[in-house]
Design an enzyme around this catalytic site. Structure first.
Site, short mmCIF file in Angstrom:
data_model
loop_
_atom_site.label_atom_id
_atom_site.label_comp_id
_atom_site.label_asym_id
_atom_site.label_seq_id
_atom_site.Cartn_x
_atom_site.Cartn_y
_atom_site.Cartn_z
N ARG A 148 0.87 -1.18 0.00
CA ARG A 148 0.00 0.00 0.00
C ARG A 148 0.90 1.22 0.00
NH1 ARG A 148 2.40 1.97 3.71
NH2 ARG A 148 0.86 3.61 3.71
N GLY A 149 0.27 2.41 -0.13
CA GLY A 149 1.04 3.63 -0.28
C GLY A 149 1.15 3.93 -1.77
N ALA A 150 0.85 5.18 -2.14
CA ALA A 150 0.69 5.50 -3.55
C ALA A 150 1.87 5.10 -4.46
CB ALA A 150 0.36 6.98 -3.69
N ARG B 217 -7.56 -0.44 -6.55
CA ARG B 217 -7.79 0.67 -5.61
C ARG B 217 -7.99 1.95 -6.43
NH1 ARG B 217 -4.26 1.06 -0.40
NH2 ARG B 217 -6.18 2.04 0.30
N GLN C 227 -1.82 2.31 9.98
CA GLN C 227 -0.53 2.40 9.25
C GLN C 227 0.52 3.14 10.08
OE1 GLN C 227 -3.53 3.06 7.92
NE2 GLN C 227 -3.62 2.63 5.74
N ASP D 126 -2.10 10.81 -1.98
CA ASP D 126 -2.51 9.74 -2.90
C ASP D 126 -2.89 10.31 -4.26
OD1 ASP D 126 -2.98 8.54 -0.06
OD2 ASP D 126 -2.75 6.89 -1.49
N ASN E 249 -5.46 12.39 0.74
CA ASN E 249 -4.53 11.54 1.49
C ASN E 249 -5.35 10.78 2.53
OD1 ASN E 249 -1.80 10.64 2.07
ND2 ASN E 249 -1.95 11.77 3.98
N LYS E 250 -4.68 9.96 3.30
CA LYS E 250 -5.33 9.08 4.27
C LYS E 250 -6.36 9.83 5.13
CE LYS E 250 -5.05 5.62 4.53
NZ LYS E 250 -6.06 4.81 3.81
O1 MRU Z 1 -4.50 3.22 2.22
P1 MRU Z 1 -3.01 3.40 2.10
O2 MRU Z 1 -2.25 2.86 3.24
O3 MRU Z 1 -2.50 2.95 0.76
O4 MRU Z 1 -2.84 4.99 2.15
C1 MRU Z 1 -1.55 5.52 2.10
C2 MRU Z 1 -1.53 6.97 2.28
O5 MRU Z 1 -2.54 7.62 2.44
C3 MRU Z 1 -0.20 7.64 2.17
O6 MRU Z 1 -0.14 8.79 2.97
C4 MRU Z 1 0.04 8.04 0.71
O7 MRU Z 1 -0.14 6.96 -0.15
C5 MRU Z 1 1.37 8.59 0.49
S1 MRU Z 1 2.56 7.36 0.56
C6 MRU Z 1 4.05 7.85 0.08
#
Ligand code: MRU
Length: 364
Positions: free
Chosen positions: A49-51, A100, A207, A248, A258-259
Site C-alpha cells: 500500500r502507499g501511492a 484501488r 498504518q 494519494d 490523502n489518508k
Molecule cells: O491506504 P493506504 O495505506 O494505501 O494509504 C496511504 C496513504 O494515504 C499515504 O499517505 C500516501 O499513499 C502517500 S505514501 C508515500
C-alpha cells in the site's frame, strides 16, 4: 555496517516480491506473487500500500503478465506470440486498474507500461517481455531517486528542535524505499537535525502504529506514538512545530487526497499556526482533475472499522462508514515538497510550472 534498506517491492525475473505489510510489525515476511491475480490481490488487500508502492507494484504486475505470456508461447516465432503478450498486458492493466481507486500512481504506472508496450510493438515476443521488465525496474529506480530528491528539498524546512507530526505511513514501505513524507523526516535526521516525530496511529488500518512506528524504530529516530484524537492536544501544548504528510492524488489546483484524518490535521494546523507540508512525487499529481471534489474516494469494508484483526470493537450489526481518504483544500497547505523542489502557494501555478512534458505521441 547499517541495516539494509527496506525494499518494499522487487522484480525477480519471474515473480514480484513484496513485504507483506498486513503482518508488520509482528512479522517481516515476503509475499512472492507469481500471477497477476496474486499481484492484484496484494494491492487490494493492502499487503502492499502507499501511492508510489502501488504504482510500481502494478507496473511489475504488467511485466509479470508479459513474462508469463512470453514463456507460454516460447518457441513460437509467428506474430501470434507477440499478439498474446500484448493481449496479456491489456488484460493485466484491466485487472490491476480496478484494485484501488484513489492513488493516481496506480494508473500512472499502468499508463507508463502501456506506452512502453506500444513502443515495443513489432519487436517480437521476448523483446516485448524483456522491455517491459526493464521498464518496471526503471520505475522502481526512479522512485528511489525521486524520494531521495524530495528528502533533500524537504529537509531544509525542518529546523533543529522541531516536533514533526506525520499521519499514516509515507515511508519506505509506501514507496520502493526511503519514503516521501517520512523521507523528508529521515533526510532531516540524516542531516543532523535534532527532531522528535509524533506518529498518528491512523485508525482504522493503523498504518502509523504498525508501519511508521516500526520504520522510525529501525532508523533510530526519536518518536512517540499517539492516537489520532491526541493531535490537537499536543499542538496546543507547543510540542508540534511542523506537519508532514504524503498524498494519494493531488488535483491541478493543489487540493490533496490523502489518508482519512489528514484534512482534520490541516484544519488544526491552521488554527495553531503550524506549517502543513505535503511530500509527494509529481507522479501523484493528476493533471486531468481540476480540484479535490473530482478525486474518487475509496470506500473500504466497514468491518475494518468495527473489527480489529477479527475481534469486534462495536456491537454486532452496528453500521459503520469507511472512507479511506479525505481531501485537504489547497488553501490549508503551506507547501508541497516534490522532486522538483518545494512548491509554495499559489499551488496551481507552482504545480503547472513543474509539470513534466507529456511523452512523445501522448496527446493528453
Ligand atoms: O491506504 P493506504 O495505506 O494505501 O494509504 C496511504 C496513504 O494515504 C499515504 O499517505 C500516501 O499513499 C502517500 S505514501 C508515500
Amino acid at each position: 555496517m547499517g541495516k539494509p534498506e527496506i525494499k518494499t517491492v522487487e522484480w525477480h525475473g519471474d515473480s514480484v516480491w513484496l513485504i507483506d505489510q498486513t503482518l508488520l510489525p509482528a512479522q517481516l515476511a515476503i509475499v512472492k506473487c507469481r500471477t497477476v491475480a496474486q499481484v492484484a490481490h496484494a494491492i487490494k488487500s493492502m499487503q502492499v500500500r502507499g501511492a508510489p508502492a502501488i504504482g510500481v507494484t502494478a507496473a511489475m504486475g504488467v511485466a509479470l503478465a508479459a513474462h508469463l505470456a512470453a514463456s507460454a508461447c516460447a518457441g513460437h516465432r509467428s506474430g501470434n506470440g507477440e499478439a498474446a503478450v500484448h493481449a496479456a498486458v491489456d488484460a493485466a492493466c484491466r485487472e490491476l486498474g480496478v484494485t484501488r481507486p484513489t492513488a493516481v500512481n496506480l494508473f500512472w504506472g499502468l499508463e507508463r507500461m502501456r506506452s512502453v508496450a506500444e513502443e515495443l510493438r513489432g519487436t517480437g515476443t521476448e523483446a516485448v517481455a524483456a522491455g517491459l521488465a526493464a521498464a518496471a525496474e526503471q520505475l522502481a529506480a526512479e522512485d528511489e531517486a525521486t524520494c531521495r530528491a524530495m528528502g533533500r528539498h524537504g529537509a531544509a524546512l525542518i529546523t533543529d528542535g522541531d516536533g514533526v507530526l506525520t499521519h499514516c505511513n509515507a515511508g519506505a514501505l509506501a514507496a520502493v524505499t526511503y519514503g516521501t513524507a517520512l523521507g523528508v523526516v529521515r533526510a532531516a535526521h540524516e542531516a543532523g537535525r535534532d527532531i522528535h516525530v509524533w506518529v498518528d496511529e491512523t485508525r482504522p488500518f493503523l498504518q502509523g502504529a504498525r508501519l511508521t512506528a516500526w520504520e522510525l524504530q529501525q532508523l533510530g529516530i526519536d518518536s512517540t506514538l499517539i492516537t489520532d484524537n491526541m493531535a490537537a492536544h499536543f499542538m496546543s501544548q507547543g510540542r508540534i512545530q511542523k506537519i508532514v504528510v504524503g498524498a494519494d492524488r493531488i488535483a491541478a489546483n493543489g487540493d490533496v487526497a490523502n489518508k482519512i484524518g489528514t484534512y482534520a490535521l490541516a484544519v488544526l494546523a491552521a488554527h495553531h499556526g503550524i506549517p502543513f507540508y505535503v511530500g509527494a512525487p509529481l507522479s501523484t499529481v493528476d493533471w486531468d482533475v481540476p480540484d479535490g471534489a473530482a478525486i474518487p474516494i475509496e470506500q473500504r469494508d466497514p468491518d475494518e472499522v468495527t473489527h480489529l484483526r477479527g475481534a469486534p470493537l462495536a456491537p454486532d450489526g452496528m453500521a459503520a462508514a469507511h472512507p479511506a481518504f479525505d481531501v485537504t483544500p489547497h488553501t490549508l497547505i503551506s507547501a508541497i515538497i516534490t522532486e522538483a523542489g518545494v512548491l509554495h502557494p499559489p499551488l496551481a501555478a507552482s504545480l503547472a510550472a513543474v509539470r513534466p512534458a507529456a511523452p512523445a505521441g501522448d496527446a493528453t
